[in-house]
Design an enzyme around this catalytic site. Structure first.
Site, PDB file in Angstrom:
ATOM      1  N   GLY A   1       0.832  -1.207   0.000  1.00  0.00           N
ATOM      2  CA  GLY A   1       0.000   0.000   0.000  1.00  0.00           C
ATOM      3  C   GLY A   1       0.864   1.254   0.000  1.00  0.00           C
TER       4      GLY A   1
ATOM      5  N   ARG B   1       1.288  -5.057  -5.716  1.00  0.00           N
ATOM      6  CA  ARG B   1       1.415  -6.318  -4.995  1.00  0.00           C
ATOM      7  C   ARG B   1       1.804  -7.357  -6.042  1.00  0.00           C
ATOM      8  NH1 ARG B   1      -2.479  -3.536  -1.598  1.00  0.00           N
ATOM      9  NH2 ARG B   1      -1.437  -3.357   0.397  1.00  0.00           N
TER      10      ARG B   1
ATOM     11  N   ASP C   1       4.946  -4.611   6.463  1.00  0.00           N
ATOM     12  CA  ASP C   1       5.606  -5.841   6.919  1.00  0.00           C
ATOM     13  C   ASP C   1       5.535  -6.970   5.888  1.00  0.00           C
ATOM     14  OD1 ASP C   1       2.909  -6.156   7.452  1.00  0.00           O
ATOM     15  OD2 ASP C   1       3.242  -7.452   9.177  1.00  0.00           O
TER      16      ASP C   1
ATOM     17  N   THR D   1       3.835   3.168   5.586  1.00  0.00           N
ATOM     18  CA  THR D   1       2.417   2.826   5.654  1.00  0.00           C
ATOM     19  C   THR D   1       1.690   3.869   6.503  1.00  0.00           C
ATOM     20  OG1 THR D   1       0.800   1.297   6.626  1.00  0.00           O
ATOM     21  CG2 THR D   1       3.017   1.150   7.484  1.00  0.00           C
TER      22      THR D   1
ATOM     23  N   ASP E   1      -0.723   3.170   8.328  1.00  0.00           N
ATOM     24  CA  ASP E   1      -1.345   2.462   9.464  1.00  0.00           C
ATOM     25  C   ASP E   1      -0.525   2.530  10.759  1.00  0.00           C
ATOM     26  OD1 ASP E   1      -3.235   1.707   7.587  1.00  0.00           O
ATOM     27  OD2 ASP E   1      -2.202  -0.167   7.122  1.00  0.00           O
TER      28      ASP E   1
ATOM     29  N   ASP F   1       1.553   0.489  11.849  1.00  0.00           N
ATOM     30  CA  ASP F   1       1.479  -0.819  12.518  1.00  0.00           C
ATOM     31  C   ASP F   1       2.785  -1.616  12.434  1.00  0.00           C
ATOM     32  OD1 ASP F   1       1.334  -1.230   9.809  1.00  0.00           O
ATOM     33  OD2 ASP F   1      -0.336  -2.642   9.884  1.00  0.00           O
TER      34      ASP F   1
ATOM     35  N   ARG G   1     -17.784  18.050  11.797  1.00  0.00           N
ATOM     36  CA  ARG G   1     -18.312  18.619  13.050  1.00  0.00           C
ATOM     37  C   ARG G   1     -19.190  19.852  12.750  1.00  0.00           C
ATOM     38  NH1 ARG G   1     -14.183  18.811  15.899  1.00  0.00           N
ATOM     39  NH2 ARG G   1     -14.571  17.080  17.268  1.00  0.00           N
TER      40      ARG G   1
ATOM     41  N   ARG H   1      -6.177  -0.744   8.858  1.00  0.00           N
ATOM     42  CA  ARG H   1      -6.194  -2.227   8.809  1.00  0.00           C
ATOM     43  C   ARG H   1      -6.499  -2.790  10.189  1.00  0.00           C
ATOM     44  NH1 ARG H   1      -1.480  -4.697   5.100  1.00  0.00           N
ATOM     45  NH2 ARG H   1      -0.188  -3.751   6.672  1.00  0.00           N
TER      46      ARG H   1
ATOM     47  N   GLN I   1      -7.471   9.225   2.585  1.00  0.00           N
ATOM     48  CA  GLN I   1      -6.461   9.160   3.659  1.00  0.00           C
ATOM     49  C   GLN I   1      -5.085   8.728   3.147  1.00  0.00           C
ATOM     50  OE1 GLN I   1      -8.581   7.198   7.383  1.00  0.00           O
ATOM     51  NE2 GLN I   1      -9.658   6.662   5.517  1.00  0.00           N
TER      52      GLN I   1
HETATM   53  P1  ADP Z   1       2.582  -4.373   2.783  1.00  0.00           P
HETATM   54  O1  ADP Z   1       4.028  -4.319   2.439  1.00  0.00           O
HETATM   55  O2  ADP Z   1       1.935  -3.027   2.686  1.00  0.00           O
HETATM   56  O3  ADP Z   1       2.336  -5.095   4.092  1.00  0.00           O
HETATM   57  P2  ADP Z   1       1.598  -6.718   1.314  1.00  0.00           P
HETATM   58  O4  ADP Z   1       1.365  -7.536   2.527  1.00  0.00           O
HETATM   59  O5  ADP Z   1       0.541  -6.729   0.268  1.00  0.00           O
HETATM   60  O6  ADP Z   1       1.832  -5.175   1.609  1.00  0.00           O
HETATM   61  O7  ADP Z   1       2.958  -7.212   0.659  1.00  0.00           O
HETATM   62  C1  ADP Z   1       3.491  -6.580  -0.512  1.00  0.00           C
HETATM   63  C2  ADP Z   1       4.190  -7.611  -1.360  1.00  0.00           C
HETATM   64  O8  ADP Z   1       5.256  -8.195  -0.600  1.00  0.00           O
HETATM   65  C3  ADP Z   1       3.329  -8.789  -1.793  1.00  0.00           C
HETATM   66  O9  ADP Z   1       2.547  -8.508  -2.935  1.00  0.00           O
HETATM   67  C4  ADP Z   1       4.404  -9.828  -2.094  1.00  0.00           C
HETATM   68  O10 ADP Z   1       4.993  -9.580  -3.347  1.00  0.00           O
HETATM   69  C5  ADP Z   1       5.444  -9.539  -1.013  1.00  0.00           C
HETATM   70  N1  ADP Z   1       5.230 -10.451   0.122  1.00  0.00           N
HETATM   71  C6  ADP Z   1       4.333 -10.333   1.124  1.00  0.00           C
HETATM   72  N2  ADP Z   1       4.402 -11.385   1.979  1.00  0.00           N
HETATM   73  C7  ADP Z   1       5.358 -12.197   1.491  1.00  0.00           C
HETATM   74  C8  ADP Z   1       5.905 -13.462   1.897  1.00  0.00           C
HETATM   75  N3  ADP Z   1       5.471 -14.093   2.986  1.00  0.00           N
HETATM   76  N4  ADP Z   1       6.887 -13.992   1.128  1.00  0.00           N
HETATM   77  C9  ADP Z   1       7.336 -13.368   0.024  1.00  0.00           C
HETATM   78  N5  ADP Z   1       6.856 -12.188  -0.408  1.00  0.00           N
HETATM   79  C10 ADP Z   1       5.888 -11.612   0.297  1.00  0.00           C
END
Ligand code: ADP
Length: 330
Positions: free
Chosen positions: A17, A78, A109, A132, A134, A136, A161, A178, A262
């Site tokens: 994101g 993604r 993450d 991000t 968020d 988080d 308001r 999230r 946002q």
């Molecule tokens: P964010 O980084 O905002 O948490 P995502 O969770 O969608 O977003 O992760 C972004 C990209 O990171 C995913 O589309 C994928 O390419 C990669 N990714 C996420 N989790 C894994 C994982 N467990 N192993 C390998 N690549 C991952």
């Protein structure tokens, strides 16, 4: 892994994101790289660009005039293929073909998990930068984009308001985050909210209903309830609050879902400062031949953690800040 190797060529990408301030971080990475005598490449569309070899040289020209632009000019995406061994092997092959030894990943993450695998499987020195809205990600007090999103929410809360007071209405305002309640918590504190629902404290509609009913009994004519998206949809909250309110109060209840507004906008001063510091520091860490780490700011100090810190340790909202917010929402 070739730990003694001096890192001379690096790349930067944005993944997952988007958040306001990512452009500032890319700019800082570039300028720091030049200061450390490194070459720097940009990767379009996050991990998809690594696999597709959408990798290009960055110069001062590309990062000029972007400090106040929201979003990410490198584009974010993604990428399912990066979850597979084959996808990551292709990504590593493309990086190595460009002579790239270090990779800065700006994202959440999920993006960190992918980066960690690239590091462990192929020895690419990765550094995670928390991007991000968020907030988080553990290992940093704030993430890039959080402050801008919070200010966007505050602007919306003020406007809502105005109309809430004119019509003596209760507004349930749904904000992003999230599974985390940081945006909602601080929007309620700084926006003068009258009620707060966040996932960290569960979904207690009875308590909220009694709280609002009491406020009306005390003579209040309007209410602003901040509801984190991770706790429940605002429409559901509004529906379930109705039994606690009079017919008139029920009729005057409204829901506003702030949504993707946002995620945009010019980054605030705080986000620009955070992104600039983290971008520079990430390059400094690569210059020191470090990898497999995330960078953050804690108590105004630049810090590093193993990148896995981001998913091994859950970030907790401050008990004190929650206590203060609830006391002031009475
Ligand atoms: P964010 O980084 O905002 O948490 P995502 O969770 O969608 O977003 O992760 C972004 C990209 O990171 C995913 O589309 C994928 O390419 C990669 N990714 C996420 N989790 C894994 C994982 N467990 N192993 C390998 N690549 C991952």
């Amino acid at each position: 892994m070739e730990d003694s190797l001096e890192i001379k060529t690096i790349a930067v990408l944005t993944s997952g994101g988007d958040s306001p301030g990512m452009n500032v971080a890319i700019r800082a990475v570039c300028k720091a790289a030049f200061a450390f005598g490194m070459s720097v490449y940009g990767v379009r569309r996050g991990y998809q660009g690594l696999i597709n070899n959408d990798i290009f040289r960055l110069t001062s020209k590309e990062v000029g005039g972007i400090i106040d632009r929201g979003g990410t000019f490198l584009l974010s995406a993604r990428c399912e293929d990066f979850r597979n061994v084959e996808g990551r092997a292709k990504a590593a092959e493309n990086l190595k073909a460009h002579g790239i030894q270090g990779l800065i990943v700006i994202g959440g993450d999920g993006s960190y998990r992918g980066a960690d695998m690239l590091y462990k499987e192929h020895g690419i020195k990765v550094i995670g930068l928390p991007g991000t809205i968020d907030n988080d990600i553990s290992g940093t007090d704030f993430t890039i984009g959080f402050d801008t999103a919070l200010n966007t929410i505050l602007d919306a809360v003020s406007k809502i308001r105005d109309t809430a007071t004119s019509h003596e209405r209760t507004y349930i305002i749904e904000v992003m985050g999230r599974d985390a309640g940081y945006l909602a918590l601080y929007a309620c504190m700084a926006g003068g909210g009258d009620g707060l629902l966040i996932p960290e404290r569960g979904y207690n509609i009875e308590e909220m209903g009694a709280h609002i009913a009491q406020r009306f009994e005390n003579g209040k004519l309007h209410d602003i309830v901040i509801c984190a998206e991770g706790v429940a949809p605002a429409e559901k909250v509004a529906e379930e609050l109705k039994p606690y309110l009079t017919k008139k109060e029920q009729n005057e209840m409204r829901v506003t879902i702030l949504g993707h507004v946002q995620r945009g906008g010019a980054p605030t001063a705080m986000d620009r400062i955070l992104a600039s510091k983290l971008g520079y520091y990430a390059v400094e860490m690569l210059a020191e031949n470090q990898g497999g780490i995330m960078v953050g700011v804690e108590s105004n100090k630049l810090v590093t953690y193993p990148i896995s810190h981001a998913w091994k340790y859950k970030k907790h909202i401050s008990e004190k800040d929650f206590e203060i917010t609830m006391a002031l929402a009475k």
